[in-house]
Motif scaffolding. Structure first.
Motif, PDB file in Angstrom:
ATOM      1  N   ALA A 140       0.862  -1.184   0.000  1.00 45.30           N
ATOM      2  CA  ALA A 140       0.000   0.000   0.000  1.00 45.30           C
ATOM      3  C   ALA A 140       0.898   1.234   0.000  1.00 45.30           C
ATOM      4  O   ALA A 140       1.605   1.498   0.970  1.00 45.30           O
ATOM      5  N   GLN A 141       0.865   1.972  -1.093  1.00 46.37           N
ATOM      6  CA  GLN A 141       1.732   3.140  -1.269  1.00 46.37           C
ATOM      7  C   GLN A 141       1.013   4.426  -0.883  1.00 46.37           C
ATOM      8  O   GLN A 141      -0.202   4.548  -1.030  1.00 46.37           O
ATOM      9  N   ASP A 142       1.776   5.396  -0.398  1.00 48.70           N
ATOM     10  CA  ASP A 142       1.296   6.744  -0.070  1.00 48.70           C
ATOM     11  C   ASP A 142       0.292   6.786   1.084  1.00 48.70           C
ATOM     12  O   ASP A 142      -0.598   7.635   1.104  1.00 48.70           O
ATOM     13  N   VAL A 143       0.439   5.893   2.043  1.00 52.83           N
ATOM     14  CA  VAL A 143      -0.397   5.935   3.238  1.00 52.83           C
ATOM     15  C   VAL A 143       0.353   6.731   4.311  1.00 52.83           C
ATOM     16  O   VAL A 143       1.460   6.353   4.696  1.00 52.83           O
ATOM     17  N   PRO A 144      -0.219   7.833   4.806  1.00 53.43           N
ATOM     18  CA  PRO A 144       0.434   8.587   5.878  1.00 53.43           C
ATOM     19  C   PRO A 144       0.491   7.769   7.173  1.00 53.43           C
ATOM     20  O   PRO A 144      -0.474   7.088   7.538  1.00 53.43           O
ATOM     21  N   VAL A 145       1.640   7.839   7.839  1.00 53.42           N
ATOM     22  CA  VAL A 145       1.862   7.120   9.099  1.00 53.42           C
ATOM     23  C   VAL A 145       2.494   8.092  10.077  1.00 53.42           C
ATOM     24  O   VAL A 145       3.447   8.793   9.731  1.00 53.42           O
ATOM     25  N   SER A 146       1.972   8.149  11.307  1.00 57.12           N
ATOM     26  CA  SER A 146       2.591   8.983  12.334  1.00 57.12           C
ATOM     27  C   SER A 146       3.029   8.107  13.506  1.00 57.12           C
ATOM     28  O   SER A 146       2.440   7.055  13.773  1.00 57.12           O
ATOM     29  N   ASP A 195       6.238   4.120   1.007  1.00 56.83           N
ATOM     30  CA  ASP A 195       6.822   4.241  -0.332  1.00 56.83           C
ATOM     31  C   ASP A 195       6.223   3.180  -1.260  1.00 56.83           C
ATOM     32  O   ASP A 195       5.261   2.492  -0.890  1.00 56.83           O
ATOM     33  N   ALA A 196       6.783   3.019  -2.437  1.00 55.63           N
ATOM     34  CA  ALA A 196       6.266   2.065  -3.425  1.00 55.63           C
ATOM     35  C   ALA A 196       6.323   0.636  -2.920  1.00 55.63           C
ATOM     36  O   ALA A 196       5.586  -0.229  -3.394  1.00 55.63           O
ATOM     37  N   ASP A 197       7.191   0.392  -1.929  1.00 57.16           N
ATOM     38  CA  ASP A 197       7.315  -0.936  -1.317  1.00 57.16           C
ATOM     39  C   ASP A 197       6.411  -1.075  -0.096  1.00 57.16           C
ATOM     40  O   ASP A 197       6.472  -2.075   0.611  1.00 57.16           O
ATOM     41  N   GLY A 198       5.609  -0.030   0.201  1.00 59.18           N
ATOM     42  CA  GLY A 198       4.716  -0.049   1.354  1.00 59.18           C
ATOM     43  C   GLY A 198       5.422   0.205   2.674  1.00 59.18           C
ATOM     44  O   GLY A 198       4.854   0.004   3.734  1.00 59.18           O
ATOM     45  N   ARG A 199       6.671   0.687   2.622  1.00 60.10           N
ATOM     46  CA  ARG A 199       7.482   0.862   3.824  1.00 60.10           C
ATOM     47  C   ARG A 199       7.670   2.325   4.203  1.00 60.10           C
ATOM     48  O   ARG A 199       7.736   3.189   3.344  1.00 60.10           O
ATOM     49  N   CYS A 200       7.784   2.555   5.503  1.00 59.93           N
ATOM     50  CA  CYS A 200       8.200   3.853   6.054  1.00 59.93           C
ATOM     51  C   CYS A 200       9.612   3.654   6.575  1.00 59.93           C
ATOM     52  O   CYS A 200       9.820   2.958   7.561  1.00 59.93           O
ATOM     53  N   LYS A 201      10.565   4.262   5.905  1.00 59.26           N
ATOM     54  CA  LYS A 201      11.966   4.046   6.266  1.00 59.26           C
ATOM     55  C   LYS A 201      12.550   5.179   7.089  1.00 59.26           C
ATOM     56  O   LYS A 201      13.694   5.091   7.510  1.00 59.26           O
ATOM     57  N   ASP A 202      11.790   6.225   7.338  1.00 54.57           N
ATOM     58  CA  ASP A 202      12.363   7.390   8.001  1.00 54.57           C
ATOM     59  C   ASP A 202      11.629   7.807   9.278  1.00 54.57           C
ATOM     60  O   ASP A 202      11.631   8.978   9.648  1.00 54.57           O
TER      61      ASP A 202
END
Length: 115
Positions: A19-25, A45-52
């Motif tokens: 799932a791309q472009d999902v906001p996560v806090s 991101d395009a891989d469904g990951r939040c890396k930062d």
């Protein structure tokens, strides 16, 4: 001892893709009675990951991930999302890494501690 670290990703199980472009806090608190402090946010991101996502500060015992799933689900389905957001709260200890994947579909979700 270092603080805990947190990562996440989202898989849309209805289509078998990230799932791309999902906001996560990411928020943290020192104990169950303390107020939540938002530490930062990102988007998958395009891989469904939040890396930062930022590392929780020293003294953190609980972390909360808030996934804003409504826009994503509405864009990929007809009509409104049944789950406009998913919030996951979990306990942490210093020095540990917590990878918390979200498996999402239009009418259900699950989370677990990954590696």
């Amino acid at each position: 001892m270092s603080t805990a670290s947190v990562s996440t990703h989202i898989l849309d199980t209805s289509i078998g893709r990230p799932a791309q472009d999902v906001p996560v806090s990411l928020s943290a608190r020192e104990d169950a009675e303390a107020e939540w402090t938002e530490l930062g946010s990102s988007a998958t991101d395009a891989d469904g990951r939040c890396k930062d996502l930022p590392a929780p500060p020293e003294g953190t015992t609980q972390v909360r991930l808030r996934f804003e799933t409504g826009t994503y689900l509405s864009a990929h389905r007809d009509g409104d999302a049944f789950f406009p957001e998913v919030t996951v709260t979990f306990a942490v200890v210093p020095g540990e890494h917590y990878h918390v994947p979200l498996l999402l579909n239009p009418f259900g979700y699950s989370v677990y501690r990954g590696s």
